[in-house]
Write an enzyme that holds these catalytic residues in place. Structure first.
Site, PDB file in Angstrom:
ATOM      1  CG  HIS A 174      -2.047  -0.988   1.088  1.00 17.92           C
ATOM      2  ND1 HIS A 174      -3.352  -0.863   0.595  1.00 17.92           N
ATOM      3  CD2 HIS A 174      -2.092  -2.244   1.621  1.00 17.92           C
ATOM      4  CE1 HIS A 174      -4.020  -1.979   0.665  1.00 17.92           C
ATOM      5  NE2 HIS A 174      -3.207  -2.834   1.360  1.00 17.92           N
ATOM      6  CG  ASP A 227      -3.356  -3.870   4.814  1.00 16.12           C
ATOM      7  OD1 ASP A 227      -2.236  -3.146   5.062  1.00 16.12           O
ATOM      8  OD2 ASP A 227      -4.336  -3.725   4.429  1.00 16.12           O
ATOM      9  CD  GLU A 228      -5.578  -5.851   1.216  1.00 16.62           C
ATOM     10  OE1 GLU A 228      -6.801  -6.395   1.011  1.00 16.62           O
ATOM     11  OE2 GLU A 228      -5.558  -4.584   1.188  1.00 16.62           O
ATOM     12  CB  ALA A 229       2.704  -7.139   1.813  1.00 16.79           C
TER      13      ALA A 229
END
Length: 497
Positions: free
Chosen positions: A222, A303-305
């Site tokens: 992100h 998150d969401e790497a």
């Protein structure tokens, strides 16, 4: 009579009779000046009456505020021939919110019922999150958000300050972050950022409402916006299958290194995890953030790497949580960070399903194993940005359609198998802003579901009941209307003025 008390207090004992509130009613403040000012403003908003605040000895018919030296959120409220409120500064503030809900009108007369309330929260971490990266909101809008959340006794303001679409806080050591990384928002909406003075004003206003600001710098993914300013510490975007499919489905652009990212897709960005220049960058910004954020927490994302190798991700999380600890702050991270050996005492924020996969559950448990705790934000019950129903005009539906009953009927300690109840730190209610462009949109998603989540976080589970909540929440329509707050009014609730 059913009073619109939300969240429901621990103990409520009603008796017959009521206390009239008239233009001659006084607020006997004692040393509780701050609470008295809040109370006077809320009564004026609700009733049009402007009550005198006095430090003279109280008399019959007064609203009396008694400040205790307790360092907690407990309060006691007794209404008979006078109204007496006692508590710490935070407790008095919450008691004032309760008093606001108890005000009722009979013709032209405003009344408070004869009642005794003894109250304290179940969890000490009761959070709402606003994503200001995908849509930027100015300081006045943040203050309005604080007004709304604090009225429901939330005590943490989680600000999602950075994401692929924008970087929203100025840092003296890295001025290009806002010069180049704050120019736009999702879908090309206007950008913007907070100066340090802006941020301090948000912190001050939140503190006056007994909310602690939890600032989030989302890492190591992100982070596309960082590359607009400091491309030398960024990896090239990774085009995963989900990103490509979403781009086609929504007809949104794919990320391009060095260009503002206007889409919604996730998982494509990462800082260079093993480059020491990255760590100098992180030390610079986290040190500055720690200096201007007086609360105990720094949220470091995690998150969401999706494009980052698991071993690299774990190495990053171990180092960034240790750095946060070194700066004197408690790290907070999304639950995926639990794959790593997080620093001792790190708080995890669980955003998976209320029926989690074993991998997600194991990640959440890791925080407790490392001496930390878990804030529960299951996306299919607690995400405020999800639609109420398929036809709702604003919001998303990737996690679930979350109506009011769904937001209410869940138990935080029963989500993660094997996680001890005492390891659940509290509840977090995130509001992401891919589809949100205004305070009116915020209100539509916030009310009334935030009230349901507030009760989940505050009220003992044995006292919570959906039928009771349905009856009580309807009476808050008039409170919210008087404050000028909009919101959704589900048809299954009987709304009263």
């Amino acid at each position: 009579m059913v009073f619109p008390l939300v969240p429901l207090p621990v103990s409520v004992v009603e008796s017959s009779g009521s206390l009239p509130i008239t233009a001659s009613t006084r607020i006997a403040a004692g040393q509780a000046d701050a609470a008295a000012s809040v109370l006077a403003a809320l009564i004026a908003e609700r009733t049009g009456l402007h009550l005198e605040i006095t430090v003279d000895p109280p008399q019959s018919g007064d609203i009396v505020l008694e400040l205790s030296d307790a360092d907690d959120e407990h309060y006691a409220l007794r209404i008979s021939d006078s109204a007496r409120i006692s508590g710490s500064p935070a407790g008095l503030f919450y008691a004032v919110q309760t008093l606001r809900q108890l005000l009722t009108a009979e013709g032209d007369t405003w009344l408070l019922p004869h009642i005794e309330i003894d109250d304290a929260p179940r969890f000490d971490y009761r959070s709402v999150m606003l994503d200001v990266a995908r849509t930027f909101f100015d300081v006045d809008t943040i203050k309005s958000f604080i007004d709304r959340a604090s009225s429901l006794k939330f005590n943490r303001l989680h600000l999602h300050l950075t994401d692929d679409q924008g970087w929203r806080l100025h840092f003296d050591s890295r001025p290009l972050l806002t010069m180049r990384g704050a120019t736009t928002s999702a879908l090309g909406r206007p950008g913007g950022f907070y100066t340090k003075d802006d941020f301090r004003e948000i912190v001050r206003y939140a503190a006056a409402h007994h909310m602690t600001v939890v600032p989030e710098i989302d890492l190591p993914g992100h982070t596309h916006a960082i590359g607009l300013a400091y491309p030398e510490i960024m990896e090239s975007p990774v085009m995963n299958d989900a990103l490509l499919a979403q781009s086609r489905e929504l007809d949104q652009p794919l990320p391009v290194a060095g260009e503002p990212y206007l889409g919604w897709g996730v998982g494509h960005s990462s800082v260079k995890i093993h480059d020491e220049s990255t760590w100098q960058f992180l030390r610079d910004i986290l040190t500055e953030l720690a200096e201007i954020a007086p609360g105990p927490y720094l949220h470091v994302g995690g998150d969401e790497a999706l494009g980052t190798a698991p071993a690299d991700f774990d190495a990053f999380i171990e180092r960034v949580t240790a750095l946060t600890r070194e700066l004197g702050k408690t790290p907070v991270a999304w639950h995926e960070a639990g794959s790593a050996q997080v620093a001792e005492g790190t708080i995890g924020q669980f955003w998976g399903s209320i029926n989690p996969s074993e991998a997600h559950a194991a990640e959440a448990r890791r925080f407790a194993e490392r001496g930390g705790s878990v804030v529960m934000s299951p996306s299919d019950v607690a995400y405020l940005d999800q639609k109420y129903d398929a036809d709702f005009a604003v919001g998303l539906d990737w996690a679930a359609l979350i109506n009011l009953e769904t937001a209410y009927n869940w138990e935080p300690t029963q989500v993660i198998p094997g996680l001890a109840p005492e390891a659940v730190r509290g509840v977090g209610a995130p509001l992401w802003t891919e589809t949100v462009t205004s305070l009116e949109d915020v209100d539509q998603l916030l009310f009334p579901r935030a009230a349901a989540l507030a009760e989940v976080a505050w009220t003992p589970p044995q006292e919570r009941d959906w039928t009771s909540f349905q009856a009580r929440i309807g009476g808050l329509g008039g409170v919210w209307d008087a404050a000028g707050w909009g919101g959704h009014r589900p048809a299954e609730i009987v709304w009263s003025n």
